[in-house]
Write a protein that holds these residues in place. Sequence first.
Motif, PDB file in Angstrom:
ATOM      1  N   PRO A 201       0.812  -1.221   0.000  1.00  0.00           N
ATOM      2  CA  PRO A 201       0.000   0.000   0.000  1.00  0.00           C
ATOM      3  C   PRO A 201       0.843   1.269   0.000  1.00  0.00           C
ATOM      4  N   PHE A 202       2.014   1.208   0.664  1.00  0.00           N
ATOM      5  CA  PHE A 202       2.902   2.357   0.720  1.00  0.00           C
ATOM      6  C   PHE A 202       4.351   1.887   0.569  1.00  0.00           C
ATOM      7  N   LEU A 203       5.083   2.545  -0.319  1.00  0.00           N
ATOM      8  CA  LEU A 203       6.517   2.318  -0.488  1.00  0.00           C
ATOM      9  C   LEU A 203       7.223   3.662  -0.457  1.00  0.00           C
ATOM     10  N   HIS A 204       8.447   3.645   0.074  1.00  0.00           N
ATOM     11  CA  HIS A 204       9.303   4.838  -0.004  1.00  0.00           C
ATOM     12  C   HIS A 204      10.665   4.393  -0.509  1.00  0.00           C
ATOM     13  N   LEU A 205      11.035   4.883  -1.691  1.00  0.00           N
ATOM     14  CA  LEU A 205      12.324   4.582  -2.308  1.00  0.00           C
ATOM     15  C   LEU A 205      13.225   5.796  -2.148  1.00  0.00           C
ATOM     16  N   PHE A 206      14.428   5.586  -1.607  1.00  0.00           N
ATOM     17  CA  PHE A 206      15.387   6.670  -1.446  1.00  0.00           C
ATOM     18  C   PHE A 206      16.710   6.249  -2.064  1.00  0.00           C
ATOM     19  N   VAL A 207      17.338   7.179  -2.793  1.00  0.00           N
ATOM     20  CA  VAL A 207      18.631   6.927  -3.431  1.00  0.00           C
ATOM     21  C   VAL A 207      19.681   7.751  -2.675  1.00  0.00           C
ATOM     22  N   PRO A 208      20.332   7.192  -1.665  1.00  0.00           N
ATOM     23  CA  PRO A 208      21.300   7.986  -0.899  1.00  0.00           C
ATOM     24  C   PRO A 208      22.593   8.250  -1.643  1.00  0.00           C
ATOM     25  N   ARG A 209      22.893   7.421  -2.650  1.00  0.00           N
ATOM     26  CA  ARG A 209      24.072   7.710  -3.475  1.00  0.00           C
ATOM     27  C   ARG A 209      23.963   6.972  -4.803  1.00  0.00           C
ATOM     28  N   GLY A 210      24.596   7.541  -5.828  1.00  0.00           N
ATOM     29  CA  GLY A 210      24.557   6.929  -7.147  1.00  0.00           C
ATOM     30  C   GLY A 210      23.388   7.425  -7.970  1.00  0.00           C
ATOM     31  N   ALA A 211      23.093   6.708  -9.040  1.00  0.00           N
ATOM     32  CA  ALA A 211      22.005   7.076  -9.938  1.00  0.00           C
ATOM     33  C   ALA A 211      21.335   5.813 -10.462  1.00  0.00           C
ATOM     34  N   VAL A 212      20.009   5.879 -10.608  1.00  0.00           N
ATOM     35  CA  VAL A 212      19.226   4.744 -11.095  1.00  0.00           C
ATOM     36  C   VAL A 212      18.142   5.270 -12.029  1.00  0.00           C
TER      37      VAL A 212
END
Length: 255
Positions: A201-212
């Motif tokens: 129901p809920f997701l949180h995606l965080f990119v602390p370093r790099g690139a996607v």
Amino acid sequence: MTTIGATPTIDVRRAADRFRSEFGWLDSKHSFSFGHHQDPANTHHGLLLVNNDDIVDPGTGFETHPHRDMEIVTWVLEGSLVHQDSTGNNGVIYPGLAQRMSAGRGIMHSEKNDSWRLGGDVHRDPVHFVQMWVVPDEAGITPGYEQLEIDAELLSGGLVTVASGMPEHADHAAIRIRNSYAALHAARLAPGQSVTLPDAPFLHLFVPRGAVTLEGSGPLATGDAVRFTATGGQRVTATEPAEILVWEMHATVQL
């Protein structure tokens, strides 16, 4: 805490749009309202109330301060962080080490980047870490602390469960949190490697370093985040060496 239906949405939040606190020794970027940065429309996503991206100078840090009724997970990207608390726990948190502190009915703790000496040389490096807070299932629990090395598991390139209170992760979650509706996953990705996000129901995606790149949404750079509601299953592919943190949440809080 509630489990509710919602309209599917994918909300991309760029790094430059985060709140920022700078105190000389600390450079802190906040994904949600925190401290003197308050926005009634940006208080949480699902069960996640805090996602702070912090860089602390050597020999400095957070002096002893209180917390209550919060599950606090700290994930170090570079350097090392010294933890001490009022229940007698202490340890050094470094990359690949999962750490959780349950504040419960009340705890005092400090977090510092200590310089150290080796062979007469002074090593003075900043520590870079992400600290994340989720609410517990119930208030007033006994405070607690847990840490575990999971660096070897991260070498797989897949999503690794870092912390969870969900029953389905009871046999393989690295550390336990006191919320039965939430789990934190992490992945270290080489260029071209991909992972598939869970459905929740809920997701949180965080990119602390790099690139996607995120399937259907395009590139994400360092510091970018995505809030998913009532959707999941997208592919995340690294375009350069990257690390991602993914909260899977099956409930939300009403603040």
